[in-house]
Design an enzyme around this catalytic site. Structure first.
Site, PDB file in Angstrom:
ATOM      1  N   GLU A  12      -4.671  47.544  41.623  1.00  0.00           N
ATOM      2  CA  GLU A  12      -4.921  48.118  40.379  1.00  0.00           C
ATOM      3  C   GLU A  12      -6.572  48.012  40.258  1.00  0.00           C
ATOM      4  O   GLU A  12      -7.244  48.915  39.369  1.00  0.00           O
ATOM      5  CB  GLU A  12      -4.420  47.717  39.272  1.00  0.00           C
ATOM      6  CG  GLU A  12      -2.899  47.854  39.177  1.00  0.00           C
ATOM      7  CD  GLU A  12      -2.283  47.367  37.981  1.00  0.00           C
ATOM      8  OE1 GLU A  12      -1.007  47.788  37.752  1.00  0.00           O
ATOM      9  OE2 GLU A  12      -2.698  46.262  37.420  1.00  0.00           O
ATOM     10  N   MET A 174       2.844  44.806  31.435  1.00  0.00           N
ATOM     11  CA  MET A 174       3.106  43.602  31.199  1.00  0.00           C
ATOM     12  C   MET A 174       1.816  42.911  30.739  1.00  0.00           C
ATOM     13  O   MET A 174       1.641  41.691  30.507  1.00  0.00           O
ATOM     14  CB  MET A 174       3.592  42.921  32.158  1.00  0.00           C
ATOM     15  CG  MET A 174       4.909  43.084  32.697  1.00  0.00           C
ATOM     16  SD  MET A 174       5.343  42.595  34.470  1.00  0.00           S
ATOM     17  CE  MET A 174       5.585  40.747  33.800  1.00  0.00           C
ATOM     18  N   ASP A 198       6.612  54.105  37.916  1.00  0.00           N
ATOM     19  CA  ASP A 198       8.106  54.193  37.858  1.00  0.00           C
ATOM     20  C   ASP A 198       8.465  54.909  36.435  1.00  0.00           C
ATOM     21  O   ASP A 198       7.726  54.744  35.460  1.00  0.00           O
ATOM     22  CB  ASP A 198       8.784  52.787  38.073  1.00  0.00           C
ATOM     23  CG  ASP A 198       8.174  51.848  37.212  1.00  0.00           C
ATOM     24  OD1 ASP A 198       8.925  51.636  36.235  1.00  0.00           O
ATOM     25  OD2 ASP A 198       7.173  51.238  37.344  1.00  0.00           O
TER      26      ASP A 198
END
Length: 231
Positions: A12, A174, A198
């Site tokens: 990321e 998260m 997703d």
């Protein structure tokens, strides 16, 4: 302007790190901080680690040591809204915890005692991100609520339970609520910009592995556009 960009994983942050000029990296408490120049700004890129504790700890170090004027949290997320597809980008209007429950003491679901029920993203940063999203032709960019918890949402039953709690939820991940809570405490403006790797509950683990790099590319490219527009 000194801008902090936070991503949890190497995938990321790698692309953005490669774009930084005069980059210097140091590690503090296991967290990687890279300082450099991009789009006329001093950028501090933080690889925070996965989960809320890592995100809160590293964001606190970031704000204490580097003192950014604004914080952008980027990376991947699972899509929750029926209109979203893998690769789409979600801009936070508000961030909440989806795994906090102190409702027995009359708090809202997701509300940490002593904190607001949700953490509002900076309106100016959201407006700027909205302006940038108008130039996107190949991907859908939306704004809405993002929720955070220390679990990967691959179980359809858990997904359904979270949907029951948050009617207008667009994405889950998260770290964002932990980043937002620390920024709230320090009164530092923030926004969360996440690309979808997703769709929560629909073979999420398989999709995540397949599309993480695509999500990272989309979120990074969008972050660069925001930095270029930020004055």
């Amino acid at each position: 302007m000194r801008i902090a960009v936070i991503g949890a994983m190497e995938e990321e942050v790698r692309i953005l790190r490669d774009k930084l000029e005069q980059a210097e990296t140091e590690t503090v408490a296991g967290c990687e901080f890279t300082k450099g120049q991009l789009a006329g700004h001093e950028v501090i890129l933080l690889k925070s680690g996965i989960g809320k504790v890592n995100a809160a700890m590293s964001t606190t170090i970031l704000l204490e040591k580097y003192k950014p004027e604004k914080v952008i949290n980027t990376g991947s997320a699972g899509g929750f809204h029926h209109s979203l597809n893998v690769g789409d980008v979600v801009i936070s209007t508000e961030v909440r915890h989806h795994d906090v429950d102190v409702t027995a003491f009359n708090y809202e679901y997701g509300q940490v005692p002593g904190m607001p029920p949700g953490f509002k993203a900076d309106e100016a940063l959201v407006a700027l991100a909205e302006k940038c999203m108008q130039a996107e032709e190949n991907i859908q960019v939306v704004k809405g609520m993002i929720a955070t918890g220390d679990s990967f949402m691959s179980d359809p039953n858990r997904v359904a339970a979270i949907r029951d709690k948050f009617e207008n939820l667009y994405a889950v991940e998260m770290e964002a609520a932990a980043v937002a809570q620390v920024c709230h405490q320090y009164e530092v403006p923030f926004v969360i910009i996440r690309a979808l790797s997703d769709i929560a509950g629909k073979e999420s683990n398989v999709s995540f592995d397949q599309f993480l790099d695509q999500a990272a590319l989309h979120s990074t490219n969008f972050i660069v556009k925001v930095l270029e527009e930020l004055k």
